[in-house]
Design an enzyme around this catalytic site. Structure first.
Site, PDB file in Angstrom:
ATOM      1  N   HIS A  15      68.110  30.375  60.432  1.00  0.00           N
ATOM      2  CA  HIS A  15      69.259  30.902  59.778  1.00  0.00           C
ATOM      3  C   HIS A  15      68.738  31.884  58.761  1.00  0.00           C
ATOM      4  O   HIS A  15      68.291  31.434  57.758  1.00  0.00           O
ATOM      5  CB  HIS A  15      70.258  30.095  59.460  1.00  0.00           C
ATOM      6  CG  HIS A  15      71.178  29.658  60.712  1.00  0.00           C
ATOM      7  ND1 HIS A  15      70.788  28.713  61.434  1.00  0.00           N
ATOM      8  CD2 HIS A  15      72.411  29.765  61.053  1.00  0.00           C
ATOM      9  CE1 HIS A  15      71.588  28.500  62.529  1.00  0.00           C
ATOM     10  NE2 HIS A  15      72.582  29.223  62.268  1.00  0.00           N
ATOM     11  N   SER A  29      75.260  38.004  62.871  1.00  0.00           N
ATOM     12  CA  SER A  29      75.005  37.607  61.539  1.00  0.00           C
ATOM     13  C   SER A  29      75.500  38.572  60.547  1.00  0.00           C
ATOM     14  O   SER A  29      76.202  38.487  59.307  1.00  0.00           O
ATOM     15  CB  SER A  29      73.740  37.129  61.032  1.00  0.00           C
ATOM     16  OG  SER A  29      73.465  36.813  59.894  1.00  0.00           O
ATOM     17  N   GLU A  75      77.902  40.904  61.139  1.00  0.00           N
ATOM     18  CA  GLU A  75      79.394  40.952  61.075  1.00  0.00           C
ATOM     19  C   GLU A  75      79.994  39.854  60.213  1.00  0.00           C
ATOM     20  O   GLU A  75      80.918  39.977  59.410  1.00  0.00           O
ATOM     21  CB  GLU A  75      79.895  40.860  62.556  1.00  0.00           C
ATOM     22  CG  GLU A  75      79.793  42.087  63.173  1.00  0.00           C
ATOM     23  CD  GLU A  75      80.108  41.879  64.695  1.00  0.00           C
ATOM     24  OE1 GLU A  75      79.501  42.793  65.575  1.00  0.00           O
ATOM     25  OE2 GLU A  75      80.815  40.988  65.109  1.00  0.00           O
ATOM     26  N   GLU A  76      79.392  38.656  60.393  1.00  0.00           N
ATOM     27  CA  GLU A  76      79.837  37.442  59.596  1.00  0.00           C
ATOM     28  C   GLU A  76      79.608  37.634  58.231  1.00  0.00           C
ATOM     29  O   GLU A  76      80.528  37.347  57.579  1.00  0.00           O
ATOM     30  CB  GLU A  76      78.810  36.163  60.142  1.00  0.00           C
ATOM     31  CG  GLU A  76      79.532  35.878  61.521  1.00  0.00           C
ATOM     32  CD  GLU A  76      78.491  34.917  62.477  1.00  0.00           C
ATOM     33  OE1 GLU A  76      78.719  34.745  63.602  1.00  0.00           O
ATOM     34  OE2 GLU A  76      77.458  34.606  61.946  1.00  0.00           O
ATOM     35  N   PHE A 116      70.613  26.974  53.036  1.00  0.00           N
ATOM     36  CA  PHE A 116      72.033  26.733  52.744  1.00  0.00           C
ATOM     37  C   PHE A 116      72.877  27.435  54.021  1.00  0.00           C
ATOM     38  O   PHE A 116      72.664  28.815  54.248  1.00  0.00           O
ATOM     39  CB  PHE A 116      72.576  27.153  51.593  1.00  0.00           C
ATOM     40  CG  PHE A 116      74.219  27.179  51.684  1.00  0.00           C
ATOM     41  CD1 PHE A 116      74.816  25.833  51.434  1.00  0.00           C
ATOM     42  CD2 PHE A 116      74.800  28.086  51.451  1.00  0.00           C
ATOM     43  CE1 PHE A 116      76.061  25.802  51.361  1.00  0.00           C
ATOM     44  CE2 PHE A 116      76.262  28.180  51.509  1.00  0.00           C
ATOM     45  CZ  PHE A 116      76.871  26.981  51.207  1.00  0.00           C
ATOM     46  N   VAL A 117      73.323  26.885  55.024  1.00  0.00           N
ATOM     47  CA  VAL A 117      74.232  27.180  56.180  1.00  0.00           C
ATOM     48  C   VAL A 117      75.521  26.877  56.062  1.00  0.00           C
ATOM     49  O   VAL A 117      75.957  25.676  55.937  1.00  0.00           O
ATOM     50  CB  VAL A 117      73.507  26.831  57.585  1.00  0.00           C
ATOM     51  CG1 VAL A 117      74.298  27.436  58.497  1.00  0.00           C
ATOM     52  CG2 VAL A 117      72.180  27.118  57.706  1.00  0.00           C
ATOM     53  N   CYS A 148      79.454  28.462  57.813  1.00  0.00           N
ATOM     54  CA  CYS A 148      80.223  29.457  58.547  1.00  0.00           C
ATOM     55  C   CYS A 148      80.847  30.322  57.809  1.00  0.00           C
ATOM     56  O   CYS A 148      81.989  30.213  57.279  1.00  0.00           O
ATOM     57  CB  CYS A 148      81.397  28.812  59.510  1.00  0.00           C
ATOM     58  SG  CYS A 148      82.189  29.691  60.655  1.00  0.00           S
TER      59      CYS A 148
HETATM   60  N1  LIG Z   1      72.727  31.054  55.904  1.00  0.00           N
HETATM   61  C1  LIG Z   1      73.973  31.130  56.629  1.00  0.00           C
HETATM   62  O1  LIG Z   1      74.906  30.361  56.561  1.00  0.00           O
HETATM   63  N2  LIG Z   1      73.841  32.162  57.392  1.00  0.00           N
HETATM   64  C2  LIG Z   1      75.133  32.433  58.262  1.00  0.00           C
HETATM   65  N3  LIG Z   1      76.164  31.885  58.304  1.00  0.00           N
HETATM   66  C3  LIG Z   1      77.105  32.634  59.220  1.00  0.00           C
HETATM   67  O2  LIG Z   1      78.350  32.456  59.460  1.00  0.00           O
HETATM   68  N4  LIG Z   1      76.173  33.678  59.482  1.00  0.00           N
HETATM   69  C4  LIG Z   1      74.966  33.550  59.209  1.00  0.00           C
HETATM   70  O3  LIG Z   1      74.204  34.237  59.250  1.00  0.00           O
END
Ligand SMILES: NC(=O)N[C@H]1NC(=O)NC1=O
Length: 176
Positions: free
Chosen positions: A69, A86, A88-89, A121-122, A124
């Site tokens: 990620h 990613s 878009e998010e 760190f991930v 949503c």
């Molecule tokens: N680091 C991380 O949380 N990356 C992400 N989260 C998300 O919703 N899209 C991502 O790329």
């Protein structure tokens, strides 16, 4: 919905991986693996197969998923090298509009997190915003490594669910 899942179930693995390969960020191997679990009774069953695959991985495999990620508001965002999903998010969560104080705060916490845990760190992004992301990042920095690994993986699953929903509701009919 039945029609849609029938179409999904009929896809050769090449098309299946092309369409669903990034529901877990940069982990098309997961999509390619769960193709063997067809037929799926519905999209929830596909999502469950992905979750089960992830849960069955050793801890090093789970950490590997987290390491695929990109950082939030990190180098890939600034250089335009994020995946479409990613991008878009992160944009939706306001990560592309941080002022310079926020940006350096974010970068410092992301770095601290990576030094402490050995994975990024991930969270949503679609279910959060600038303020909640920064708050979660500072709070989660204080957790134990095993808890953080588990929390990160739960976030990966949330991201996956929303990506799957987006594909089925919007993109899939055009692509299939
Ligand atoms: N680091 C991380 O949380 N990356 C992400 N989260 C998300 O919703 N899209 C991502 O790329």
């Amino acid at each position: 919905m039945n029609m849609e899942i029938a179409t999904v179930n009929s896809l050769p693995y090449e098309d299946f991986v092309n369409i669903f390969g990034n529901v877990v960020e940069k982990c098309p191997i997961i999509t390619a693996a769960v193709w063997s679990r067809r037929p799926f009774v519905n999209m929830g069953a596909l999502e469950a197969a992905i979750s089960e695959f992830i849960d069955a991985l050793p801890e090093s495999g789970k950490e590997g998923i987290l390491r695929c990620h990109p950082d939030l508001a990190g180098r890939d965002l600034h250089s335009g090298t994020l995946t479409r999903e990613s991008q878009e998010e992160q944009a939706r969560a306001g990560m592309d509009g941080l002022d310079s104080t926020e940006a350096s705060h974010m970068a410092r916490l992301n770095d601290e997190y990576k030094v402490r845990f050995g994975f990024p760190f991930v969270i949503c992004a679609r279910m959060n915003n600038k303020a909640t992301i920064l708050q979660q990042l500072s709070e989660r920095l204080r957790n134990e490594r095993a808890l953080e690994r588990a929390l990160g993986i739960e976030e990966v699953k949330k991201i996956c669910r929303l990506r799957l929903q987006g594909l089925v509701l919007i993109d899939a009919p055009n692509k299939l």
